[in-house]
Design an enzyme around this catalytic site. Structure first.
Site, PDB file in Angstrom:
ATOM      1  N   GLY A 187      -4.428  -2.448 -16.323  1.00 43.33           N
ATOM      2  CA  GLY A 187      -3.492  -4.359 -16.083  1.00 43.33           C
ATOM      3  C   GLY A 187      -4.059  -4.558 -14.780  1.00 43.33           C
ATOM      4  O   GLY A 187      -5.295  -4.813 -15.301  1.00 43.33           O
ATOM      5  N   SER A 232       0.898  -1.436  -0.368  1.00 40.49           N
ATOM      6  CA  SER A 232      -0.157  -0.168  -0.530  1.00 40.49           C
ATOM      7  C   SER A 232       1.022   1.220   0.108  1.00 40.49           C
ATOM      8  O   SER A 232       0.824   2.932  -0.528  1.00 40.49           O
ATOM      9  CB  SER A 232      -0.768  -0.060   1.234  1.00 40.49           C
ATOM     10  OG  SER A 232      -0.314   0.052   2.152  1.00 40.49           O
ATOM     11  N   ARG A 233       2.228   1.588   0.727  1.00 45.91           N
ATOM     12  CA  ARG A 233       2.768   2.233   0.567  1.00 45.91           C
ATOM     13  C   ARG A 233       4.438   2.135   0.480  1.00 45.91           C
ATOM     14  O   ARG A 233       4.561   0.823   0.233  1.00 45.91           O
ATOM     15  CB  ARG A 233       2.758   2.931   1.856  1.00 45.91           C
ATOM     16  CG  ARG A 233       1.622   3.772   3.095  1.00 45.91           C
ATOM     17  CD  ARG A 233       1.470   4.666   3.992  1.00 45.91           C
ATOM     18  NE  ARG A 233       0.990   3.095   4.644  1.00 45.91           N
ATOM     19  CZ  ARG A 233       2.511   2.851   6.050  1.00 45.91           C
ATOM     20  NH1 ARG A 233       3.268   3.893   5.870  1.00 45.91           N
ATOM     21  NH2 ARG A 233       2.441   2.257   7.292  1.00 45.91           N
ATOM     22  N   TYR A 269      15.766  -3.527  15.022  1.00 46.80           N
ATOM     23  CA  TYR A 269      15.387  -3.333  13.196  1.00 46.80           C
ATOM     24  C   TYR A 269      16.992  -4.514  12.572  1.00 46.80           C
ATOM     25  O   TYR A 269      16.486  -4.833  11.846  1.00 46.80           O
ATOM     26  CB  TYR A 269      15.472  -1.901  13.159  1.00 46.80           C
ATOM     27  CG  TYR A 269      14.887  -1.829  11.800  1.00 46.80           C
ATOM     28  CD1 TYR A 269      14.041  -1.618  10.823  1.00 46.80           C
ATOM     29  CD2 TYR A 269      16.419  -1.484  10.485  1.00 46.80           C
ATOM     30  CE1 TYR A 269      13.609  -2.016   9.820  1.00 46.80           C
ATOM     31  CE2 TYR A 269      15.977  -0.950   9.537  1.00 46.80           C
ATOM     32  CZ  TYR A 269      14.615  -1.652   9.135  1.00 46.80           C
ATOM     33  OH  TYR A 269      14.369  -1.590   7.555  1.00 46.80           O
TER      34      TYR A 269
END
Ligand code: NAP
Length: 248
Positions: free
Chosen positions: A56, A15-16, A156
């Site tokens: 598409g 989505s991002r 991380y």
């Protein structure tokens, strides 16, 4: 070259940011793209509509990759709907920064559940169909800090390093089924994840990057298209660095 007509691609975190750029690039190459998100339904739907309006093929699938049951049932449903998944780009990820001394257990749980367990759960579910069709491409999103480390990013960076070991193992496990597994390790890319950087932080990063700038999500997506393509069929277990020369 690099056409993906008739391929079915799932992009987690589509989505991002980097995932979104991957969705756009894969769809441009002719793939049917399933856009995963966890909160950003409106953004995912808008992207899907945009791709379909341009001729598409795309659809959306909301699930939290850290929720194993939801992920497995949604991936199974995608396989049922489309017959298979050919390409997985596991881009869903979160960053929680902090010096080791300040890292809380719950931060580590969130980081590992989303970035590592989430990516592996989706890969495990998707490879079922790849094994059957004897064709597959798994692409994990690691990071430059997974290879070189970074102050304040111990948790991380550990999750991003884990994905490299995982991809190398998957590459070996699935090679006889013609399934490749590779990692893209981006440097600092302009997305929501890095939007919080201050100008001095940004300038400090520019100094560390021989090409003298941060990267664009589209530049990472181009690497994903390449690794997903037929042409990259002899590349597996590799780390493709898209980092402006920051770590070589
Ligand atoms: P971003 O802009 O923050 O976008 C994160 C994406 O992941 C969003 O689509 C988000 O969905 C999705 N997501 C987060 N948690 C999820 C979950 N539990 N289940 C499903 N989807 C989830 O991040 P980005 O910068 O594009 O980063 C993408 C990947 O590249 C990450 O794995 C990151 O670690 C890696 N990376 C980024 C950089 C960088 O500089 N940006 C550098 C190296 C590596 P919603 O929209 O629904 O929230």
């Amino acid at each position: 070259m690099f056409r993906l007509d008739s391929k079915i691609a799932l992009v987690t975190g589509g989505s991002r940011g980097i995932g979104r750029a991957c969705v756009e690039a894969l769809a441009r190459q002719g793939a049917t793209v399933i856009i995963n998100y966890v909160k950003g339904e409106a953004a995912a739907r808008e992207l899907s509509d945009q791709i379909v309006a341009a001729g598409g093929k795309a659809e959306i699938a909301g699930f939290d990759v850290a929720d194993t049951a939801a992920t497995e049932s949604q991936v199974d449903a995608i396989i049922k709907r489309h017959g298979r998944i050919d390409i997985l780009v596991a881009s869903a990820g979160i960053a929680i920064d902090g010096l080791l001394l300040r890292l809380k257990d719950e931060d580590l749980d969130k980081l590992f559940n989303t970035n590592v367990r989430g990516s592996l759960t989706v890969a495990r579910a998707a490879t079922k169909s790849m094994m059957r069709s004897k064709w597959g491409r798994i692409i994990f999103l690691s990071s430059v800090v997974g290879e070189m480390g970074n102050v304040g990013q111990t948790g991380y960076a550990a999750t991003k390093a884990a994905l490299i070991g995982a991809a190398k193992s998957i590459a070996r496990e699935y090679a006889t089924r013609n399934v490749t597994a590779n990692v893209i390790a981006p440097g600092f890319i302009d997305t929501d994840m890095t939007a919080g950087m201050t100008d001095p932080q940004r300038e400090a990063i520019h100094k560390l990057v021989p090409l003298g700038r941060t990267g664009k999500a589209e530049e990472v997506a181009a690497a994903a298209v390449y690794l997903a393509s037929e042409e990259a069929g002899y590349i597996t277990g590799q780390v493709l660095r898209v980092n402006g020369g920051m770590y070589v």
